[in-house]
Write an enzyme that holds these catalytic residues in place. Structure first.
Site, short mmCIF file in Angstrom:
data_model
loop_
_atom_site.label_atom_id
_atom_site.label_comp_id
_atom_site.label_asym_id
_atom_site.label_seq_id
_atom_site.Cartn_x
_atom_site.Cartn_y
_atom_site.Cartn_z
N ASP A 1 -10.60 2.75 -3.58
CA ASP A 1 -11.00 1.42 -3.10
C ASP A 1 -12.40 1.06 -3.57
OD1 ASP A 1 -8.67 1.67 -1.69
OD2 ASP A 1 -9.60 1.57 0.31
N ASP B 1 0.83 -1.20 0.00
CA ASP B 1 0.00 0.00 0.00
C ASP B 1 0.87 1.26 0.00
OD1 ASP B 1 -2.36 1.46 0.09
OD2 ASP B 1 -3.25 0.21 1.63
C1 GLA Z 1 -6.10 1.22 1.49
C2 GLA Z 1 -6.13 0.23 0.32
C3 GLA Z 1 -7.21 -0.82 0.58
C4 GLA Z 1 -6.94 -1.54 1.90
C5 GLA Z 1 -6.85 -0.52 3.03
C6 GLA Z 1 -6.43 -1.18 4.34
O1 GLA Z 1 -7.27 1.97 1.56
O2 GLA Z 1 -6.37 0.89 -0.88
O3 GLA Z 1 -7.25 -1.75 -0.49
O4 GLA Z 1 -5.74 -2.27 1.79
O5 GLA Z 1 -5.91 0.51 2.72
O6 GLA Z 1 -6.22 -0.26 5.36
#
Ligand code: GLA
Length: 379
Positions: free
Chosen positions: A190, A129
């Site tokens: 997301d 990430d």
């Molecule tokens: C970010 C990523 C998600 C997930 C969250 C976890 O938002 O884009 O896919 O991994 O972090 O905290």
């Protein structure tokens, strides 16, 4: 292809009060068992992936990441052994910055050590990430460094990045470079368990297709985020749209749902061999939108064997099923159906649509927010 805890299972669920649904080794063991018993592994869903909040809040005395002892009392190595014994592969999560998005220790300043730790545990995929990464230079250096560190371990580890997503607000991503380092990469926000989320991902992808489609291919893919089919937010037609369009986009297929409690319809859709074959087509070309009007979107994806996958999406959110008629010369720059072609409907149900000549038109009926997915093979 695989399963990932994030979207369906979040960090806030407490293992004391909700042991069945919290992020824990129990969740992964149960999901791995179901993946084998219910045909998911055999359909191609091979990876079972841990997302955020698996770690203890601090590193150990040697500076290594360690699993939260309440969530993963047996440790990640044991879980990897179990997952491997089932013929599956294990994914794990970390962050290029000094903290993950949920505030756990990130890999900044520890890239080599963390890559070695993951390899020593038998990890097969790293989702990396991009929260809390500081400057753009640090973001890019971190993503590059971790890629090289993973390679240096000598273990084959899929490298899943969010580099372009975190970069884009400030700078145009250099996809040629990103593909040198990452196996797939997130470009956009997301995914949520909702139609508006699926729609926004499709709209973003169509808008940016000139820069992102050409770079996708074996070894490096655009990642529109997880399949949320089998959860709460999508109607049947919207679930069909997600499956069809993720196949058109050559997306990595990672589900985030509860495979222990899933409807037969969702299972049928997610395990549909014909859609999966389109998604995994060996030519490895990503599809793109050909036209869009106020009712419909027409997409195609070139496939191996002189074939095309074609998706007709009815984006109207009012009314009932509608017909979309288009000349077959729209497809494959006029060549997909030349001099003739067979048309096979894959979704929403398998059906032979017959043989057409290149001067003919095709008419399909599509439900609101639904998609008809076809396979067109030149004869
Ligand atoms: C970010 C990523 C998600 C997930 C969250 C976890 O938002 O884009 O896919 O991994 O972090 O905290």
């Amino acid at each position: 292809m695989g399963w990932l805890h994030w979207e369906r299972f979040l960090c806030g669920t407490d293992c004391g009060t909700d042991p069945h649904r919290c992020v824990s080794e129990r969740l992964f063991v149960e999901m791995a068992d179901v993946m084998v018993a219910e045909g998911w592994r055999d359909a191609g869903y091979e990876f079972i992936c841990i997302d955020d909040c698996w770690m203890a809040p601090t590193r150990d005395e040697h500076g290594r990441l360690q699993a939260d002892p309440k969530r993963f009392p047996s440790g990640i190595r044991k879980l990897a052994d179990y997952v491997h014994s089932k013929g599956l592969k294990l994914g794990i999560y970390s962050d290029v910055g000094n903290k993950t998005c949920a505030g756990f220790p990130g890999s900044y300043n520890h890239y080599d050590l963390d890559a070695q730790t993951f390899a020593s545990w038998g990890v097969d995929l790293l989702k990396f990430d991009g929260c809390n990464s500081g400057t753009l230079e640090l973001l890019a250096e971190g993503y590059r460094h971790m890629s090289l560190a993973l390679n240096r371990t000598g273990r084959s580890i899929v490298y899943s990045c969010e580099w372009p997503f975190y970069l884009r607000p400030m700078q145009q991503p250099n996809y040629t470079e990103i593909k040198q380092y990452c196996n797939h990469w997130r470009n956009f926000f997301d995914v949520y368990d909702s139609w508006s989320s699926i729609k926004s991902i499709l709209d973003w992808t169509a808008l940016h297709q000139d820069s992102i489609v050409k770079i996708a291919g074996p070894g490096g893919w655009n990642d529109p985020d997880m399949l949320v089919i089998g959860n709460f937010g999508l109607s049947w037609d919207q679930a069909v749209t997600q499956m069809a369009m993720w196949a058109i986009m050559a997306a990595p297929l990672f589900m985030s749902n509860d495979l222990r409690h899933i409807s037969p319809e969702a299972k049928w859709l997610l395990q549909n061999k014909e859609v999966i074959a389109i998604n995994q087509d060996p030519l490895g070309k990503q599809g793109y939108q050909i036209t869009k009007d106020k009712d419909f979107e027409l997409w195609e994806r070139p496939l191996s064997g002189q074939a095309y996958a074609v998706a007709v999406l009815n984006h109207q959110e009012i009314g009932g099923p509608r017909n979309f008629t288009f000349p077959l010369t729209f497809l494959g720059n006029g060549l997909a159906c030349n001099p003739a072609c067979s048309v096979w409907q894959v979704l929403p149900a398998s059906r032979d649509c017959g043989v057409y000549s290149w001067v003919s038109s095709l008419s399909v009926e599509v439900n609101p927010t639904g998609t008809v997915l076809l396979k067109v093979v030149a004869l």
